[in-house]
Design an enzyme around this catalytic site. Structure first.
Site, mmCIF file in Angstrom:
data_model
loop_
_atom_site.group_PDB
_atom_site.id
_atom_site.type_symbol
_atom_site.label_atom_id
_atom_site.label_comp_id
_atom_site.label_asym_id
_atom_site.label_seq_id
_atom_site.Cartn_x
_atom_site.Cartn_y
_atom_site.Cartn_z
ATOM 1 C CG HIS A 131 -81.697 -91.954 42.182
ATOM 2 N ND1 HIS A 131 -81.113 -93.193 41.487
ATOM 3 C CD2 HIS A 131 -81.913 -91.804 41.326
ATOM 4 C CE1 HIS A 131 -80.600 -93.430 40.282
ATOM 5 N NE2 HIS A 131 -81.100 -92.209 39.740
ATOM 6 C CG ASP A 208 -77.735 -89.966 46.236
ATOM 7 O OD1 ASP A 208 -76.859 -88.548 45.545
ATOM 8 O OD2 ASP A 208 -79.322 -90.121 46.451
ATOM 9 C CD GLN A 211 -80.925 -83.926 41.049
ATOM 10 O OE1 GLN A 211 -80.846 -83.007 40.280
ATOM 11 N NE2 GLN A 211 -80.988 -85.730 39.988
ATOM 12 C CE LYS A 234 -78.196 -87.606 38.948
ATOM 13 N NZ LYS A 234 -78.390 -87.502 37.455
ATOM 14 C CB CYS A 372 -84.171 -93.782 39.023
ATOM 15 S SG CYS A 372 -83.337 -94.563 37.231
HETATM 16 C C1 LIG Z 1 -80.597 -87.847 44.145
HETATM 17 C C2 LIG Z 1 -80.131 -89.126 43.448
HETATM 18 N N1 LIG Z 1 -79.124 -90.263 43.501
HETATM 19 C C3 LIG Z 1 -78.019 -90.538 42.932
HETATM 20 C C4 LIG Z 1 -78.082 -90.816 42.110
HETATM 21 C C5 LIG Z 1 -76.886 -91.580 40.835
HETATM 22 O O1 LIG Z 1 -75.985 -90.420 39.260
HETATM 23 P P1 LIG Z 1 -75.293 -91.605 38.819
HETATM 24 O O2 LIG Z 1 -76.838 -92.367 37.312
HETATM 25 O O3 LIG Z 1 -74.922 -89.782 37.529
HETATM 26 O O4 LIG Z 1 -74.588 -92.410 39.579
HETATM 27 C C6 LIG Z 1 -78.987 -89.675 41.088
HETATM 28 C C7 LIG Z 1 -79.391 -89.918 38.867
HETATM 29 O O5 LIG Z 1 -79.986 -88.964 38.704
HETATM 30 C C8 LIG Z 1 -79.437 -89.315 41.272
HETATM 31 O O6 LIG Z 1 -80.612 -88.319 41.128
#
Ligand SMILES: Cc1ncc(COP(=O)(O)O)c(C=O)c1O
Length: 415
Positions: A131, A208, A211, A234, A372
């Site tokens: 992401h 990270d 998900q 999430k 993203c």
């Molecule tokens: C794999 C992953 N990492 C990081 C994020 C960022 O999350 P946030 O926007 O809640 O900080 C997302 C959000 O879609 C994601 O899918």
């Protein structure tokens, strides 16, 4: 006020769906089919009630007053931290730092862990399916310090090529920072292998979990990662709150990320002494309601038959994959063997935005775009995909509706 901890022995889908008020509405006159769970999840009533309770009765700042409301708010806030600790099996609540979300947690690690350690030639190793929030902070670090971003490739199924990953590890690698699961493809990464390979060379690992957290058991001690990040929204909790798990020895060494109230023990103009963990990293008034709501969300998950819920979600993924694979002119993007419930696809000759717009008129909420993860789109040679993403409250009937309406979209654009 802690919720009654009665574990439901059976996974009763109708019962579960009743816990989520938002699922029972009509959109454009059609029953809502919510398939945008990778973007954010719906909230159970237990979470909504916990937020209401805080704002109606306990609304107060934390850690700072002797009065009853502040005492109640502080207890609920710190109970949220304990809940997170147990949910991800961290050794201590000192390892749980509340932040705004996964994005802020990665930026915190970039600034407080990586930046002070950068030397000539230092590298941050990520994967090709990240992401943007696990790419851009490292690019900022690279621009500002001369560190280098190194990317391990993925194969045509969207799986990390482990040998290529391992080949990129070396004495210059400062940190490995990879997704536990991909939002654009659904791929679950072999995190045990990744950590083992990195640790064998003394390299710390950030996972990270934005998900993964809502789709599988997360045990930071079992994975042996050094940092684990996720967002509350999430995992059925509120927006604006998230978690940085960090190994205590690393957190202790790291300088604060932001300065301000609550993160100090004492302040004079000459010298400030920082607070203990985890408060050293929680400057200013935190998202009190958010933490309480996140605690309620994780307690909710602990009360339902979560293994059965995850199994149901996996059955949905298999069912949905078969349904979509049977549609001529549809190509699934992301066919890894190990996946969470993400069905990303393109339709011949029809732009994903058109697909999403038509599906919305049918009450079906999906996401369209690059999610993203533009480098993932580039890897598969598409500008965007349509993404249906699942949670355990989804049903086979909803996936039937998705497949039927996709066929309808095709007819509409063929005409
Ligand atoms: C794999 C992953 N990492 C990081 C994020 C960022 O999350 P946030 O926007 O809640 O900080 C997302 C959000 O879609 C994601 O899918």
């Amino acid at each position: 006020m802690s919720a009654l901890r009665v574990v439901k022995p059976e996974f009763d889908l109708a019962d579960i769906r009743r816990d989520f008020p938002a699922l029972h509405q009509k959109v454009h006159g059609k029953p809502l089919v919510y398939l945008d769970n990778a973007a954010t999840t719906q909230k159970p009533k237990a979470v909504i009630d916990s937020l209401n309770r805080y704002y109606m009765f306990d609304c107060s700042n934390v850690h700072r007053a002797v009065h009853a409301l502040s005492d109640r708010a502080t207890k609920s806030y710190e109970a949220g931290r304990k809940t997170v600790q147990h949910f991800i099996n961290a050794r201590s609540e000192r390892e749980i730092v509340f932040v705004r979300g996964a994005t802020e947690a990665i930026n915190l690690v970039m600034n407080s862990f990586a930046r002070p350690r950068v030397k000539e030639g230092s590298e941050i190793l990520i994967s090709a399916l990240e992401h943007h929030s696990n790419i851009v902070p490292w690019q900022i670090l690279a621009e500002q310090t001369g560190a280098r971003l190194v990317v391990a490739p993925i194969n045509d199924a969207g799986e990390l090529i482990l040998e290529e990953f391992e080949r990129r590890l070396g004495p210059q690698t400062l940190l490995v920072s990879v997704a536990h699961a991909s939002n654009a493809l659904g791929t679950v990464l072999p995190v045990h292998e990744i950590v083992r390979m990195a640790h064998a060379r003394g390299i710390p690992v950030l996972l990270d979990g934005a998900q993964a957290i809502a789709h599988m058991h997360v045990d930071v001690q079992d994975m042996d990662c050094d940092f684990y990040v996720f967002s509350g929204h999430k995992v059925f909790g509120p927006t604006g709150v998230g978690v940085l798990y960090g190994r205590e020895s690393f957190l202790n060494e790291m300088p604060p990320y932001q300065g301000g109230g609550d993160m100090i023990r004492s302040v004079t103009f000459e010298k400030t002494i920082y607070n203990d963990l985890p408060y050293k990293f929680e400057a200013g008034t935190p998202h009190v309601a958010g933490v309480i709501g996140l605690g309620a969300a994780l307690n909710y998950l602990s009360r339902i038959a979560i293994d059965r819920a995850f199994k149901h979600e996996h059955e949905l993924l298999t069912y949905g994959t078969e349904l979509l694979n049977a549609i001529p002119g549809l190509r699934l993007i992301g066919t890894a063997r190990d996946k969470i419930g993400v069905l990303s696809f393109v339709l011949d000759g029809i732009h994903p935005h058109d697909v999403g717009t038509v599906l919305d008129r049918e009450g079906i909420a999906v996401r369209t775009g690059h999610h993203c993860a533009q480098p993932v789109m580039d890897r598969f040679g598409v500008p965007a995909t349509t993404r249906a993403s699942l949670a355990f409250y989804n049903t086979k009937v909803e996936l039937d509706a998705l497949a039927n309406r996709i066929r309808r979209v095709q007819k509409l654009f063929a005409a």
